[in-house]
Design an enzyme around this catalytic site. Structure first.
Site, PDB file in Angstrom:
ATOM      1  N   CYS A   2       0.825  -1.210   0.000  1.00  0.00           N
ATOM      2  CA  CYS A   2       0.000   0.000   0.000  1.00  0.00           C
ATOM      3  C   CYS A   2       0.859   1.261   0.000  1.00  0.00           C
ATOM      4  CB  CYS A   2      -0.853   0.021   1.254  1.00  0.00           C
ATOM      5  SG  CYS A   2      -1.773  -1.483   1.485  1.00  0.00           S
ATOM      6  N   ARG A  33       3.671   1.396  -7.087  1.00  0.00           N
ATOM      7  CA  ARG A  33       3.840   0.366  -6.058  1.00  0.00           C
ATOM      8  C   ARG A  33       2.855  -0.794  -6.264  1.00  0.00           C
ATOM      9  NH1 ARG A  33       6.170   2.311  -1.135  1.00  0.00           N
ATOM     10  NH2 ARG A  33       4.835   0.945   0.073  1.00  0.00           N
ATOM     11  N   TRP A  81      -3.132  -2.316  -1.528  1.00  0.00           N
ATOM     12  CA  TRP A  81      -2.719  -3.553  -2.172  1.00  0.00           C
ATOM     13  C   TRP A  81      -3.149  -4.652  -1.208  1.00  0.00           C
ATOM     14  CZ3 TRP A  81       0.711  -7.719  -1.679  1.00  0.00           C
ATOM     15  CH2 TRP A  81       0.954  -8.410  -2.876  1.00  0.00           C
ATOM     16  N   ASN A 107      -0.165   0.765   5.957  1.00  0.00           N
ATOM     17  CA  ASN A 107       0.588  -0.122   5.081  1.00  0.00           C
ATOM     18  C   ASN A 107       1.253  -1.157   5.970  1.00  0.00           C
ATOM     19  OD1 ASN A 107       2.264  -1.306   3.174  1.00  0.00           O
ATOM     20  ND2 ASN A 107       3.813   0.309   3.291  1.00  0.00           N
ATOM     21  N   GLY A 108       1.020  -2.443   5.705  1.00  0.00           N
ATOM     22  CA  GLY A 108       1.646  -3.491   6.518  1.00  0.00           C
ATOM     23  C   GLY A 108       0.661  -4.610   6.796  1.00  0.00           C
ATOM     24  N   GLU A 482      16.759 -22.319  -9.489  1.00  0.00           N
ATOM     25  CA  GLU A 482      16.284 -20.936  -9.452  1.00  0.00           C
ATOM     26  C   GLU A 482      17.418 -19.983  -9.853  1.00  0.00           C
ATOM     27  OE1 GLU A 482      13.629 -19.534  -9.535  1.00  0.00           O
ATOM     28  OE2 GLU A 482      13.994 -17.495  -8.843  1.00  0.00           O
ATOM     29  N   LYS A 486      17.388 -17.440 -13.118  1.00  0.00           N
ATOM     30  CA  LYS A 486      17.641 -15.987 -13.025  1.00  0.00           C
ATOM     31  C   LYS A 486      18.717 -15.592 -14.036  1.00  0.00           C
ATOM     32  CE  LYS A 486      14.847 -15.150 -11.407  1.00  0.00           C
ATOM     33  NZ  LYS A 486      13.772 -15.783 -10.740  1.00  0.00           N
ATOM     34  N   GLU A 489      17.365 -15.844 -17.775  1.00  0.00           N
ATOM     35  CA  GLU A 489      16.295 -14.938 -18.219  1.00  0.00           C
ATOM     36  C   GLU A 489      16.708 -13.468 -18.220  1.00  0.00           C
ATOM     37  OE1 GLU A 489      12.644 -14.899 -15.923  1.00  0.00           O
ATOM     38  OE2 GLU A 489      13.706 -14.966 -14.026  1.00  0.00           O
ATOM     39  N   HIS A 505      27.409 -37.778 -15.855  1.00  0.00           N
ATOM     40  CA  HIS A 505      26.727 -38.662 -16.805  1.00  0.00           C
ATOM     41  C   HIS A 505      26.392 -37.956 -18.112  1.00  0.00           C
ATOM     42  CE1 HIS A 505      26.374 -41.914 -13.901  1.00  0.00           C
ATOM     43  NE2 HIS A 505      26.030 -40.992 -13.005  1.00  0.00           N
ATOM     44  N   LYS A 604       5.631 -10.536 -17.200  1.00  0.00           N
ATOM     45  CA  LYS A 604       5.533 -10.787 -15.757  1.00  0.00           C
ATOM     46  C   LYS A 604       4.452 -11.831 -15.478  1.00  0.00           C
ATOM     47  CE  LYS A 604       6.572  -9.945 -11.444  1.00  0.00           C
ATOM     48  NZ  LYS A 604       7.795 -10.655 -11.010  1.00  0.00           N
TER      49      LYS A 604
END
Ligand code: AGP
Length: 609
Positions: A2, A33, A81, A107-108, A482, A486, A489, A505, A604
Site C-alpha cells: 500500500c 507500487r 494492495w 501499510n503493513g 532458481e 535468473k 532470463e 553422466h 511478468k
C-alpha cells in the site's frame, strides 16, 4: 504494498491546491507500487470527516471519488494492495472507528489480527471491513474513551499489535495533526513552510518537499503545519531536525527507491518481504495443517520460479516428514491427471495468481475431486478465487519481470508450513526451521551488501561467458535451478542447473578450460560427495564458483571464486543461498548492456498456454 500520504497545512493556500487534488496527485505518484483500491479522508472546514474510497484505479474513479470537491487543512490518502480481505469498496482505506471520528490509513500486516478482532467484537465494536487496519481505529477509540491522549493511545497500541505497519491517523477532535506510528513498513516526513507531509514513499511527497526525515522502527508522533513531534515506543523524545536529509534524486530514481532498477530494489527488499510473510503465515495456515496431516496425497505445482518454490517444499516434506509428496511443473498436468482423486490435495503456487498453466492444473485437479490450496502474492486472483483455501505470501508488488523477493517469500511461507506439520512428529526440527526462518531477515540485511559486491566482481569475470552450469544436490538443487533461471532470463547467458552427481553422466562432456561451473551447497544436505564432483570439473579446467557455508573449507579450497555464506542447519538456508545468484544475474545483465527489469520475450504474467 500500500501507499500512504498525509498532508497538514496552516491555511488552505499553503500548498496552492485543494487538499483533494494534492492527495490525488500524490496517490498517482504512488501508483507504481501496485494497488487495487483508492481512498482518502479530509477534515473539511466545518470539522466534518469526509471519506471517499472505492475499488479500482485512480483514473477510472475520478468522478466517483470527487477529489476536486473537497478542501481542508488535514487529509490522508491511500492506495491499497489487498492483504486482509479481497479488493472491494468496503475494504479500501481509510477505515474508521464506530463514531466515525477517527480515520486511519495503513501499510503493513497485523499478525495478531484474529485475536484483536475477537477482542474488539466482544467489547461491542461494529467491525465493518475484513481488514486488519480497521481494528487499529477501534483500539484508538477505546483508549480515547478511557481518557488517554492520542499519543499515549498509539504507544499502547504499538505494544499490543504484532506485525508490520506504518499508519496515519486523523481525528475530528484534533484537526491540525496527523498522528503516525511505524514498525518495519517505511514512513517518511516531508518538511514544508506552513505545511508538512508524510508518506510511505518519497514520490508521494516529492512535488512539495525535498527535505525529508525517515521515521525509524518503533517510532510514533505527529505532524502539524509547523511542528514535527517524534518519540520512541518508550516515550523518549527524538530531535527531528538531527535527521533531516535533502533529496536530489530524479522522480524516476525515487520511484525505484534510489536503485537503478526495480530488480535490484526487490532483491534488497527481501528482508522486509520475508518479515511480512512471517507476520501472517501462522494465522493463515491454521485450517490447512490438518488437511495436510490427514491421509491425503500431496501435490505441489507452479511454473518457473514458483515451481522451484514447489520443489523446495517437496524436498522438505520428504526429507523432514518422509511424506510421499509430488512436485510437478504446472504445464505438465496431463501426466498427473489420472492420479488426482478425492484423496488428493493440490498446492498451487503462483506469484501473480493468473498463470494459465497453473490455473489449468488447478482446474484439472479440482474436477477430479482434489482439494485446492493456493499460495499467491496477488490477492483475489483467478487462482485464489478458484481455490478451496487461499493463502498469501504478502511480499508486496513485484515489478521486475524476474521473480526475486516473491521466491524467498514463497519459500519462507512453505517451510514455515512444513515446520508446523512437524509439530507432532519432530517438534525440535520444526522449532529449528522456524527459528532459522525468523533469523533470515536479519541475516539478509547483514550479508546482502557483501554478496552484492562479490557478485558484481564475479559478473566482471563471467560477463563474456556463453554457458554456466549451476550444480547442487538435494535441497541445493532447487536453489541451483532458481539461480540458473535468473541468470538465463536476465543476462541471456545459457545457464543450466543439474544434480551435481548426475553431471558426470553427460554435462561434463561440454566442460573445457574456464567453463564456469557453480556449486551450491547449503551445508547440511548429503554433500560429502559434492567435493568429488567439484574435483571432476576442476580436473577438466572448469572455473569453479562455490556458494557454500564459510565453514566448508573443503569446498572453498577447490573454488576459484567463493561466496562464504553463513552456516545454517535447515532448509531455511535456501532463502539466503539464492541471493548470490539473483545478484549475479542482475550484474551480468547490466554489464552485458541489458535491462534486467524487462527481459526480452518475457512477461511478468503469462496467461497463454
Ligand atoms: C521468474 O523469474 C519468471 N519470470 C517466471 O518463470 C515466473 O516465475 C513464472 O512465469 C510463474 O509466474 P507466477 O508465479 O506468477 O505464476
Amino acid at each position: 504494498m500500500c501507499g500512504i500520504i498525509g498532508v497538514v497545512q496552516k491555511n488552505e493556500k499553503a500548498l496552492g491546491e485543494k487538499m483533494g487534488i494534492i492527495i490525488r496527485d500524490s496517490l498517482k505518484r504512488l501508483e507504481y507500487r501496485g494497488y487495487d483500491s483508492v481512498g482518502y479522508a479530509i477534515i473539511d472546514r466545518n470539522g466534518r470527516l469526509v471519506i471517499r474510497k472505492a475499488k479500482g484505479k485512480i483514473d477510472d474513479l475520478l468522478k466517483r471519488l470527487e477529489f476536486e470537491r473537497f478542501d481542508g487543512l488535514v487529509g490522508v490518502g491511500h492506495t491499497r494492495w489487498a492483504t486482509h480481505g479481497p479488493p472491494s469498496d468496503l475494504n479500501a482505506h481509510p477505515h474508521t472507528d464506530c463514531s466515525r471520528c477517527i480515520a486511519i490509513v495503513h501499510n503493513g500486516v497485523i499478525r495478531n489480527y484474529q485475536e484483536l478482532r475477537d477482542e474488539l467484537a466482544s467489547r461491542g465494536h461494529m467491525i465493518s471491513s475484513d481488514t486488519d487496519t480497521e481494528l487499529i481505529a477501534h483500539l484508538i477509540e477505546d483508549y480515547l474513551r478511557e481518557g488517554f491522549e492520542m499519543i499515549d493511545a498509539l504507544r499502547m497500541i504499538m505494544r499490543k499489535i504484532d506485525g508490520s505497519y506504518a499508519f496515519l491517523v486523523i481525528s475530528c477532535r484534533e484537526t491540525d495533526k496527523i498522528y503516525f506510528a511505524k514498525k518495519i513498513s517505511p514512513l517518511i516526513i516531508g518538511l514544508g513552510e506552513g505545511f508538512n507531509l508524510i508518506s510511505s514513499d518519497i514520490p508521494g511527497l516529492i512535488k512539495y518537499s525535498r527535505k525529508i526525515i525517515a521515521i525509524e522502527d518503533g517510532e510514533l508522533g505527529y505532524i502539524s503545519p509547523e511542528k514535527i513531534y517524534i518519540e520512541n515506543i518508550y516515550g523518549e523524545r527524538i530531535d527531528p531536525l538531527s535527521r533531516v536529509k535533502i533529496i536530489d534524486w530524479t522522480i524516476e530514481q525515487i520511484e525505484r527507491g534510489g536503485y537503478p532498477h526495480y530488480m535490484l530494489k526487490e532483491i534488497y527488499e527481501q528482508s522486509i518481504a520475508v518479515r511480512n510473510t512471517l507476520a501472517s503465515v501462522a494465522e493463515q495456515i491454521r485450517d490447512v495443517i490438518n488437511i495436510l496431516l490427514s491421509d491425503r496425497d500431496i501435490f505441489i505445482t507452479g511454473a518457473g520460479t514458483s515451481y522451484h518454490a514447489a520443489l523446495v517444499m517437496d524436498y522438505a516434506l520428504k526429507y523432514y516428514l518422509g511424506a510421499r509428496s509430488t512436485a510437478f511443473i504446472s504445464s505438465e498436468i496431463s501426466l498427473y491427471k489420472k492420479i488426482f482423486d478425492k484423496k488428493s490435495v493440490l498446492i498451487a503456487i503462483s506469484q501473480s495468481g493468473e498463470t494459465i498453466d497453473t490455473l489449468n492444473a488447478l482446474r484439472t485437479a479440482k474436477e477430479r475431486g482434489a482439494l485446492i490450496i493456493s499460495l499467491t502474492n496477488s490477492v483475489d486472483s483467478a487462482i485464489s478465487r478458484e481455490s478451496h483455501y487461499k493463502l498469501y505470501i504478502r511480499a508486496g508488488p513485484e515489478i521486475g519481470v524476474a521473480a526475486t523477493k516473491t521466491f524467498t517469500s514463497q519459500v519462507t511461507f512453505l517451510l514455515y508450513l512444513v515446520s508446523e506439520l512437524l509439530r507432532e512428529q519432530d517438534p525440535d526440527t520444526g522449532s529449528l526451521i522456524k527459528k532459522e526462518l525468523e533469523e533470515s531477515p536479519e541475516l539478509i540485511n547483514r550479508y546482502i551488501k557483501k554478496i552484492d559486491k562479490e557478485s558484481e566482481s564475479l559478473a566482471s569475470i563471467l560477463k563474456d561467458s556463453r554457458n554456466i552450469y549451476v550444480l547442487g544436490r538435494d535441497i541445493s538443487l532447487p536453489v541451483s535451478m532458481e539461480g540458473a533461471l535468473k541468470i538465463k532470463e536476465i543476462s541471456y547467458i545459457h545457464a543450466e542447473a543439474y544434480p551435481a552427481g548426475e553431471s558426470k553422466h553427460g554435462p561434463i562432456a561440454l566442460v573445457e578450460k574456464d567453463f564456469p561451473v557453480a556449486f551450491t551447497s547449503l551445508g547440511f544436505e548429503h554433500n560429502h560427495v559434492m567435493v568429488s564432483n567439484i574435483e571432476e570439473m576442476k580436473a577438466r579446467g572448469a572455473f569453479i564458483i562455490a556458494v557454500a557455508p564459510y565453514s566448508d573449507e573443503r569446498i572453498h579450497r577447490l573454488a576459484d571464486y567463493s561466496f562464504l555464506m553463513p552456516s545454517m542447519k535447515t532448509m531455511a538456508a535456501s532463502i539466503l543461498y539464492v541471493i548470490p545468484y539473483q545478484l549475479l544475474a542482475y550484474h551480468l545483465a547490466v554489464k552485458r548492456g541489458f535491462d534486467p527489469d524487462k527481459p526480452r520475450n518475457l512477461a511478468k504474467t503469462v496467461t497463454v498456454e
